[in-house]
Scaffold this active site. Structure first.
Site, PDB file in Angstrom:
ATOM      1  N   HIS A   1       0.865  -1.177   0.000  1.00 56.79           N
ATOM      2  CA  HIS A   1       0.000   0.000   0.000  1.00 56.79           C
ATOM      3  C   HIS A   1       0.907   1.234   0.000  1.00 56.79           C
ATOM      4  O   HIS A   1       2.024   1.179   0.518  1.00 56.79           O
ATOM      5  CB  HIS A   1      -0.834  -0.061   1.283  1.00 56.79           C
TER       6      HIS A   1
ATOM      7  N   ASP B   1       2.961  -4.544   7.973  1.00 51.43           N
ATOM      8  CA  ASP B   1       1.738  -3.763   7.796  1.00 51.43           C
ATOM      9  C   ASP B   1       0.569  -4.721   8.009  1.00 51.43           C
ATOM     10  O   ASP B   1       0.277  -5.564   7.166  1.00 51.43           O
ATOM     11  CB  ASP B   1       1.730  -3.163   6.383  1.00 51.43           C
TER      12      ASP B   1
ATOM     13  N   GLN C   1      -4.686  -5.024   6.884  1.00 53.64           N
ATOM     14  CA  GLN C   1      -5.709  -5.926   6.340  1.00 53.64           C
ATOM     15  C   GLN C   1      -5.724  -7.273   7.061  1.00 53.64           C
ATOM     16  O   GLN C   1      -6.702  -8.008   6.974  1.00 53.64           O
ATOM     17  CB  GLN C   1      -5.467  -6.164   4.841  1.00 53.64           C
TER      18      GLN C   1
ATOM     19  N   LYS D   1     -10.544  -0.380  10.239  1.00 51.40           N
ATOM     20  CA  LYS D   1     -10.816  -1.526   9.365  1.00 51.40           C
ATOM     21  C   LYS D   1     -11.233  -2.749  10.179  1.00 51.40           C
ATOM     22  O   LYS D   1     -11.573  -3.782   9.630  1.00 51.40           O
ATOM     23  CB  LYS D   1      -9.582  -1.856   8.530  1.00 51.40           C
TER      24      LYS D   1
ATOM     25  N   CYS E   1      -4.774   2.672  -3.622  1.00 50.67           N
ATOM     26  CA  CYS E   1      -3.531   3.142  -3.002  1.00 50.67           C
ATOM     27  C   CYS E   1      -2.401   2.139  -3.219  1.00 50.67           C
ATOM     28  O   CYS E   1      -1.574   1.912  -2.335  1.00 50.67           O
ATOM     29  CB  CYS E   1      -3.712   3.408  -1.509  1.00 50.67           C
TER      30      CYS E   1
END
Lengths: 155, 414
Positions: B129, B206, B209, B232, B371
């Site tokens: 991302h 990261d 998600q 999220k 993104c």
């Protein structure tokens, strides 16, 4: 799940037949023999890019417009209509058309003068605020190309 | 983890906790398939947010009065809640941030500025991302470091052979996503962290998600840093965290300066508070942090493994229904490796037009570059349409997606 397959009437206002015709066979895709000014535009929302080139004849009129790039139906149709409207205009006339188009997309009524031709079919985009940027993309790129033209003339 | 090993989620009961899912969009029942952009929030999260402001509102870590104590206790319990949810050994491992983006910027600055120098390599991947690319590009520019990338295979996975080869070059840091926001690909985080550690490379994961959609255990993963966002994962926007291995604090300089992060301030210089507070300048989003804890409570009650299995099921339904329409689905073939995310390209149709026509049926999807422009380029597209599922989506909704895409294709053929 009970869903009608008929699209919302609002979508027929967005995707008018004229718009889809321009989308399927966009005008202004041919190479120009000479390029007097150019600009690249980008919609940061989707990454769509537009390359716009103008050629200006000895009489100061725009005798060639090339609008290249992948885009959605709205931006491609808008670019195709841009080609039709701006061809034959001088820089001042192109600027007047550009200003009129922007005024319409920002919520103004369709003017009687200048005549915006097929652009009238894109008026429905006003009901979809996030899609206004798609319709604007070729025109903001034209804005830059006209500035490029002015700069080159000065140089 | 298989779809059958867990009891199915009671989706009807879950949906009742999300009032927004009972609303209409463009006159149709809302079908929300954009949870990878941001999830909807259950009642308990919204109530935790309003409860904080209605009953506990006060600045944290400052005053001694009753409300301040209440607010500070709630805020610090939320920190402990996050630590428990991600398997961190102690609440002190959790630094509050505005979200994943700020967390990654924090690492690139607080750790990066001290430890990365000219000629050092920063290893990233092609599937990141922008939030896990741009801060590192900025660090590289500042320090003269080099950026290296792990390529992505045609089926949307990290090229692991290349990853190991790049790690053998001993980069200073390897920052990579646990789960692609575009392809859904779940990366082998533990193995990559192990290989990185052997190379003396610091790992930054990261987790934006990954955390909302399955169990996370940072201790088992063995990463040095793990970043995620609350919004999220059923929580409010504006709060997230950087989970740090405690030893990393010794290798980090303060980043943003201001109130709360100090010990003693003189006109010319200051000393700083202990971590994690050292990295939390200014008044934090305390109410949001407390509401995030409520979100994690909700997720845990549903069981993250069951959530994952449910998403695999919906992903399989959507992929199967989309395939006959001639669309190109990016990413791994196996729904089990990409729970909850289906990104696709409809030949001859622009994603904006697909999304607008789906919207006309009440279906919310994301259209654009997500993104991740370099990844779009890798697959030769400018933009795509992404449907993403969460614990509150139904099998009917997964099927409605393909119906909508079929209608969009037909509409443009008229």
């Amino acid at each position: 799940m009970n869903r009608s397959d008929a699209p919302e009437p609002a979508f027929d206002a967005l995707y008018r037949d004229i718009v889809l015709d321009h989308y399927r066979a966009p005008h202004g895709r041919g190479e120009l023999r000479s390029v007097s000014a150019r600009a690249e535009g980008m919609n940061p929302l989707c990454g769509d890019e537009v390359d716009l080139e103008l050629s200006v004849g000895p009489d100061g009129r725009i005798d060639g417009v090339r609008v290249e790039g992948r885009g959605c139906a709205i931006s491609v149709a808008s670019g195709s209509i841009l080609h039709d409207l701006v061809s034959g205009a001088d820089a001042g006339g192109a600027q007047r058309i550009l200003d009129a188009v922007k005024a319409v997309l920002h919520g103004g009524p369709l003017p009687a003068d200048p005549d915006l031709g097929d652009f009238e079919a894109l008026e429905g985009v006003k009901k979809f605020p996030v899609r206004v940027k798609c319709a604007l993309l070729p025109w903001t790129t034209l804005d830059e190309a006209l500035r490029d033209l002015a700069a080159r003339r000065k140089a | 983890m298989t779809a059958t090993a867990r009891p199915a989620l009671d989706v009807a009961a879950i949906r009742r906790e999300f009032p927004i899912l009972a609303t209409e969009a463009r006159g149709r029942p809302l079908v929300y398939l954009d949870s990878a952009a941001t999830s909807q929030k259950p009642r308990s999260v919204v109530e935790a947010l309003s409860d904080f402001y209605l009953t506990s509102n006060s600045n944290v870590h400052r005053s001694v009065h009753h409300l301040a104590e209440r607010a500070t206790t709630a805020f610090e319990s939320a920190r402990a809640r996050v630590a428990r949810f991600v398997g961190a050994p102690a609440p002190e491992c959790v630094v509050w941030t505005r979200g994943t983006t700020e967390a990654l910027n924090l690492v690139a600055n607080a750790w990066g500025s001290r430890n990365v120098g000219p000629g050092d390599a920063i290893l990233l991947t092609e599937m990141e991302h922008h939030a896990n690319l741009v801060p590192w590009q900025m660090l590289a520019k500042r320090t003269g470091a080099r950026l290296r990338f792990v390529p992505v295979t045609d089926d949307g996975r990290l090229d692991l052979e290349a990853a190991h080869a790049r790690l053998a070059e001993r980069p200073k840091v390897f920052a990579f996503t646990a789960k692609s926001n575009v392809l859904g690909t779940e990366n082998p985080v533990a193995g990559l962290c192990r290989a990185a550690r052997a190379a003396g490379t610091v790992t930054v994961v990261d987790g934006a998600q990954a955390l909302p959609h399955g169990p996370v255990d940072v201790t088992a993963l063995g990463c040095d840093f793990f970043a995620f966002s609350g919004h999220k994962a059923l929580g409010p926007m504006g709060v997230g965290a950087l989970v740090c291995r405690r030893e990393m604090y010794d290798a980090m300089d303060p980043w943003q300066g201001g109130g709360e992060m100090i010990r003693r301030v003189r006109l010319e210089e200051s000393t700083y508070a202990e971590a994690p507070i050292r990295f939390e300048a200014g008044t934090p989003a305390a109410a949001d942090a407390v509401a995030l804890a409520a979100a994690l409570d909700f997720l845990e009650r549903c069981d993250p493994a069951a959530v994952h299995a449910h998403e695999v099921r919906l992903t399989a339904i959507a992929m199967e229904a989309l395939r006959p329409l001639g669309v190109r689905i990016l990413g791994p073939e196996d729904p089990a490796d990409r729970a909850g995310i289906v990104t696709f390209d409809v030949p001859g149709l622009h994603p904006h037009d697909v999304a607008t026509l789906l919207d006309g049926r009440g279906i919310a999807v994301r259209a654009g570059h997500h993104c991740a422009q370099p990844l779009m380029k890798r697959f030769g597209v400018v933009a795509t349409t992404r449907a993403s599922f969460y614990l509150y989506n139904t099998e009917d909704e997964a099927a409605a997606l393909a119906d909508g895409v079929r209608a969009a294709v037909e509409y443009f053929r008229r």
